[in-house]
Design a protein around this motif. Sequence first.
Motif, PDB file in Angstrom:
ATOM      1  N   GLU A  38       0.806  -1.224   0.000  1.00 21.57           N
ATOM      2  CA  GLU A  38       0.000   0.000   0.000  1.00 21.57           C
ATOM      3  C   GLU A  38       0.836   1.270   0.000  1.00 21.57           C
ATOM      4  OE1 GLU A  38      -1.929  -0.864   3.707  1.00 21.57           O
ATOM      5  OE2 GLU A  38      -3.774  -1.488   2.719  1.00 21.57           O
ATOM      6  N   LYS A  39       2.156   1.146  -0.040  1.00 20.73           N
ATOM      7  CA  LYS A  39       3.010   2.319   0.136  1.00 20.73           C
ATOM      8  C   LYS A  39       3.178   3.142  -1.134  1.00 20.73           C
ATOM      9  CE  LYS A  39       7.395  -0.178  -0.554  1.00 20.73           C
ATOM     10  NZ  LYS A  39       8.682  -0.525   0.080  1.00 20.73           N
ATOM     11  N   PHE A  40       2.589   2.709  -2.239  1.00 20.38           N
ATOM     12  CA  PHE A  40       2.552   3.510  -3.458  1.00 20.38           C
ATOM     13  C   PHE A  40       1.150   4.131  -3.546  1.00 20.38           C
ATOM     14  CE2 PHE A  40       5.847   0.412  -4.140  1.00 20.38           C
ATOM     15  CZ  PHE A  40       6.839   1.097  -4.821  1.00 20.38           C
ATOM     16  N   ILE A  41       1.057   5.418  -3.295  1.00 19.35           N
ATOM     17  CA  ILE A  41      -0.239   6.079  -3.113  1.00 19.35           C
ATOM     18  C   ILE A  41      -0.401   7.216  -4.114  1.00 19.35           C
ATOM     19  CG2 ILE A  41      -1.561   7.561  -1.537  1.00 19.35           C
ATOM     20  CD1 ILE A  41      -0.323   5.903   0.763  1.00 19.35           C
ATOM     21  N   CYS A  42      -1.549   7.220  -4.794  1.00 20.33           N
ATOM     22  CA  CYS A  42      -1.926   8.349  -5.637  1.00 20.33           C
ATOM     23  C   CYS A  42      -3.203   8.951  -5.057  1.00 20.33           C
ATOM     24  CB  CYS A  42      -2.157   7.917  -7.087  1.00 20.33           C
ATOM     25  SG  CYS A  42      -2.575   9.294  -8.183  1.00 20.33           S
ATOM     26  N   ASN A  43      -3.062  10.113  -4.427  1.00 21.21           N
ATOM     27  CA  ASN A  43      -4.189  10.753  -3.747  1.00 21.21           C
ATOM     28  C   ASN A  43      -4.646  11.940  -4.591  1.00 21.21           C
ATOM     29  OD1 ASN A  43      -6.089  11.567  -1.932  1.00 21.21           O
ATOM     30  ND2 ASN A  43      -4.669  11.901  -0.230  1.00 21.21           N
ATOM     31  N   PRO A 203      -7.091  10.626 -11.875  1.00 22.96           N
ATOM     32  CA  PRO A 203      -6.637   9.303 -11.424  1.00 22.96           C
ATOM     33  C   PRO A 203      -5.350   8.871 -12.112  1.00 22.96           C
ATOM     34  CG  PRO A 203      -8.973   9.289 -11.994  1.00 22.96           C
ATOM     35  CD  PRO A 203      -8.420  10.583 -12.481  1.00 22.96           C
ATOM     36  N   VAL A 204      -4.826   7.730 -11.708  1.00 26.81           N
ATOM     37  CA  VAL A 204      -3.559   7.225 -12.228  1.00 26.81           C
ATOM     38  C   VAL A 204      -3.624   7.051 -13.742  1.00 26.81           C
ATOM     39  CG1 VAL A 204      -2.028   5.226 -12.243  1.00 26.81           C
ATOM     40  CG2 VAL A 204      -2.843   6.123 -10.082  1.00 26.81           C
ATOM     41  N   VAL A 205      -2.542   7.433 -14.415  1.00 22.68           N
ATOM     42  CA  VAL A 205      -2.489   7.403 -15.872  1.00 22.68           C
ATOM     43  C   VAL A 205      -2.580   5.978 -16.418  1.00 22.68           C
ATOM     44  CG1 VAL A 205       0.032   7.400 -15.816  1.00 22.68           C
ATOM     45  CG2 VAL A 205      -1.136   8.063 -17.885  1.00 22.68           C
ATOM     46  N   ARG A 206      -3.306   5.864 -17.517  1.00 27.05           N
ATOM     47  CA  ARG A 206      -3.410   4.585 -18.206  1.00 27.05           C
ATOM     48  C   ARG A 206      -3.017   4.771 -19.660  1.00 27.05           C
ATOM     49  NH1 ARG A 206      -6.270   1.267 -14.774  1.00 27.05           N
ATOM     50  NH2 ARG A 206      -7.273   2.390 -13.077  1.00 27.05           N
ATOM     51  N   SER A 211      -2.839   0.523 -16.788  1.00 24.37           N
ATOM     52  CA  SER A 211      -2.215   1.541 -15.964  1.00 24.37           C
ATOM     53  C   SER A 211      -0.707   1.496 -16.114  1.00 24.37           C
ATOM     54  CB  SER A 211      -2.596   1.336 -14.493  1.00 24.37           C
ATOM     55  OG  SER A 211      -1.880   2.238 -13.686  1.00 24.37           O
ATOM     56  N   ALA A 212      -0.110   2.688 -16.327  1.00 22.66           N
ATOM     57  CA  ALA A 212       1.352   2.753 -16.424  1.00 22.66           C
ATOM     58  C   ALA A 212       2.001   2.530 -15.057  1.00 22.66           C
ATOM     59  CB  ALA A 212       1.767   4.100 -16.992  1.00 22.66           C
ATOM     60  N   VAL A 213       1.260   2.784 -13.993  1.00 25.54           N
ATOM     61  CA  VAL A 213       1.773   2.574 -12.636  1.00 25.54           C
ATOM     62  C   VAL A 213       0.662   1.912 -11.809  1.00 25.54           C
ATOM     63  CG1 VAL A 213       3.608   4.289 -12.476  1.00 25.54           C
ATOM     64  CG2 VAL A 213       1.261   5.041 -12.300  1.00 25.54           C
ATOM     65  N   ASN A 214       0.285   0.721 -12.201  1.00 19.46           N
ATOM     66  CA  ASN A 214      -0.856   0.076 -11.549  1.00 19.46           C
ATOM     67  C   ASN A 214      -0.519  -0.501 -10.182  1.00 19.46           C
ATOM     68  OD1 ASN A 214       0.646  -2.146 -12.273  1.00 19.46           O
ATOM     69  ND2 ASN A 214      -0.860  -2.974 -13.721  1.00 19.46           N
ATOM     70  N   ASN A 215       0.686  -0.274  -9.699  1.00 18.65           N
ATOM     71  CA  ASN A 215       1.003  -0.659  -8.326  1.00 18.65           C
ATOM     72  C   ASN A 215       0.604   0.429  -7.332  1.00 18.65           C
ATOM     73  OD1 ASN A 215       3.027   0.921  -9.538  1.00 18.65           O
ATOM     74  ND2 ASN A 215       4.577   0.260  -8.069  1.00 18.65           N
ATOM     75  N   PHE A 216       0.097   1.568  -7.832  1.00 19.83           N
ATOM     76  CA  PHE A 216      -0.359   2.639  -6.946  1.00 19.83           C
ATOM     77  C   PHE A 216      -1.806   2.393  -6.501  1.00 19.83           C
ATOM     78  CE2 PHE A 216       3.382   4.768  -8.208  1.00 19.83           C
ATOM     79  CZ  PHE A 216       3.588   5.834  -7.336  1.00 19.83           C
ATOM     80  N   VAL A 217      -2.056   2.626  -5.225  1.00 20.53           N
ATOM     81  CA  VAL A 217      -3.418   2.593  -4.706  1.00 20.53           C
ATOM     82  C   VAL A 217      -4.033   3.963  -4.980  1.00 20.53           C
ATOM     83  CG1 VAL A 217      -4.879   2.252  -2.685  1.00 20.53           C
ATOM     84  CG2 VAL A 217      -2.715   0.981  -2.903  1.00 20.53           C
ATOM     85  N   GLU A 218      -5.202   3.980  -5.608  1.00 20.86           N
ATOM     86  CA  GLU A 218      -5.833   5.233  -6.011  1.00 20.86           C
ATOM     87  C   GLU A 218      -6.857   5.710  -4.980  1.00 20.86           C
ATOM     88  OE1 GLU A 218      -6.884   5.848 -10.250  1.00 20.86           O
ATOM     89  OE2 GLU A 218      -6.482   3.709 -10.434  1.00 20.86           O
ATOM     90  N   TYR A 219      -6.715   6.959  -4.571  1.00 27.39           N
ATOM     91  CA  TYR A 219      -7.690   7.637  -3.723  1.00 27.39           C
ATOM     92  C   TYR A 219      -8.191   8.829  -4.530  1.00 27.39           C
ATOM     93  CZ  TYR A 219      -5.376   4.965  -0.027  1.00 27.39           C
ATOM     94  OH  TYR A 219      -4.852   3.959   0.752  1.00 27.39           O
ATOM     95  N   THR A 220      -9.483   8.856  -4.832  1.00 24.70           N
ATOM     96  CA  THR A 220     -10.009   9.858  -5.749  1.00 24.70           C
ATOM     97  C   THR A 220     -11.251  10.545  -5.171  1.00 24.70           C
ATOM     98  OG1 THR A 220     -11.541   8.375  -6.911  1.00 24.70           O
ATOM     99  CG2 THR A 220      -9.250   8.392  -7.662  1.00 24.70           C
ATOM    100  N   MET A 221     -11.767  11.519  -5.902  1.00 21.03           N
ATOM    101  CA  MET A 221     -12.995  12.207  -5.504  1.00 21.03           C
ATOM    102  C   MET A 221     -14.208  11.290  -5.606  1.00 21.03           C
ATOM    103  SD  MET A 221     -12.192  15.308  -4.535  1.00 21.03           S
ATOM    104  CE  MET A 221     -13.625  16.400  -4.655  1.00 21.03           C
ATOM    105  N   LEU A 227      -8.962   7.882   3.309  1.00 21.36           N
ATOM    106  CA  LEU A 227      -8.336   9.203   3.372  1.00 21.36           C
ATOM    107  C   LEU A 227      -9.332  10.322   3.107  1.00 21.36           C
ATOM    108  CD1 LEU A 227      -4.914   8.604   1.559  1.00 21.36           C
ATOM    109  CD2 LEU A 227      -5.546   8.168   3.942  1.00 21.36           C
ATOM    110  N   ALA A 228     -10.623  10.008   3.166  1.00 22.27           N
ATOM    111  CA  ALA A 228     -11.657  10.987   2.802  1.00 22.27           C
ATOM    112  C   ALA A 228     -11.558  12.282   3.606  1.00 22.27           C
ATOM    113  CB  ALA A 228     -13.045  10.365   2.981  1.00 22.27           C
ATOM    114  N   GLN A 229     -11.366  12.183   4.904  1.00 22.14           N
ATOM    115  CA  GLN A 229     -11.421  13.391   5.744  1.00 22.14           C
ATOM    116  C   GLN A 229     -10.064  14.071   5.902  1.00 22.14           C
ATOM    117  OE1 GLN A 229     -12.887  11.928   9.453  1.00 22.14           O
ATOM    118  NE2 GLN A 229     -10.898  11.243  10.184  1.00 22.14           N
TER     119      GLN A 229
END
Length: 535
Positions: A38-43, A203-206, A211-221, A227-229
Amino acid sequence: MGRFLNKGNGKFAELAASKYFVDKTELINKLLEKDGTEKFICNSRARRFGKSVTADMLVAYFSKGADSRELFAPLKCEKNELFVGNMNQYDTIFMDIQAQFGAARQRNANPIQYVRQCVIKELQKEYPEIVSEDDTMAEALANIYNETENQFVIIFDEWDYPIRELDEGCQERTDYVEFLRGLFKNSDAKEYVRLAYMTGIMPVVRTKGQSAVNNFVEYTMTNPMDLAQDIGFTEGEVQSLCEKFGASFDQMKEWYNGYNLNGIAMYNPLSVVRALLAKRFQPYWTTTGTYGDIDDLINKNFDGLREDIIKMLSGNRILVEVDNGINDLQTFEDKGQVITALIHMGYCAYDADTQEAYIPNKEIQAVFYKSVKKSKNDGMQRFMELSERILESVMAGSGEQAAGLIQNVHNDFTSSIEYNDENSLSCTIMIALISAFTYYHQPIREFPCGKGFADIVYLPLPNHPNRPVIVVELKWDKSADAAISQIKQKQYPESLQGYAGEILLVGIDYDKKTKEHSCVIESICSTGKRQGGSQ
């Protein structure tokens, strides 16, 4: 301390000393608890939602060579063993991707080569025996880890700038995607990365569906997960700021609330702070960007897009199947992708429970209204002109004219709305009266007053005190007179006397057999604090 490597805690210290500072440091505890997968994060967050502030906070916490103990001591973050043990222990690389692409262009340099040279130069100073000027970033970090077991924290702000702004075939964009892949997807990355944190809008680029970096966990709107709050201001935080600075929380809520992240009401931090600073409620966030973004999107030629935009602008919600695969602002295949982009950019909000999109607040409604009113789309212009005529007929008390014009709205614009009940009729009326936005708060459905709930109520804005309150009651296969009678019987006007000197009672009926609307309008003068007719 360098420009990119171990920048230290200066920027966050300055922020933490601000009188408008809101403590979001508990996010650090959450990030520290993420395991190796989980340490690869895209927020991803909308513009002006505190992304850069969060990046500065993480730099202050992780940067080796800084001493941030006193800085974090009074803050909310839990000072457990994990927190204390990781503070200022990692070589931290921070980069604003948009800024570095701009700097490279000023030098007529290839952005990726420029970024690589800048970071490698600083790594060479720190590890002269290990890093070569010909190394890629991935090679340099892998070699450092293999020799020293030192891990890195890598933080990219505006990481998606090349993706959302550059054309798909642009070489700079292609080079950037390969740069991300090479840095984060190679076999050594799991070892030399302690935390990779990318923050941006999309979101993470595809590429080609992958996905070019599909090891990232995506946190989006649309899917913020745990991580919502932690990004943006919560309602409680905004209420505390309003109490501290003597601002109206109700007005703050109307202007800047409306984002629903996992059921948590979120506010745009920039707008809240600017309103407190200026002591004035008006659009702030939208003035920091351009109207071009929204103009280009809402004028895309997709079936149903115009209708959906108008529905949301009128205060209604639309069903949408969000497409989180969309990550640029150039390539769209349907209206769903356009609405998804608007959600990620913050121009629309999204309720995951109902799968509905909507315009979140008055600030965003203002930018939509301006864009629609000035739209070069003939259909948009005709509709806005029609809505203004409907409002004028209501103000003039001309029920027959209003009914005919509402009929035109239904025939020409909202024919896709099937009239099955009063709720569908309510949707059409709100669309027909969209021009009321200039003078009124957002329409309130099922407004509690008197001995019941009025179907729709329009309350005048403070800067238009002489506008009448509009109370709309809807009927189905009965009569407009029956609607007026219900307004009076349930004593709605008595509950609304304090809002304006005049109250317009608007009764509307739809006849299923004739498929026609009828309308009756009556005006009554209240004994409230304001007197006078419509302006």
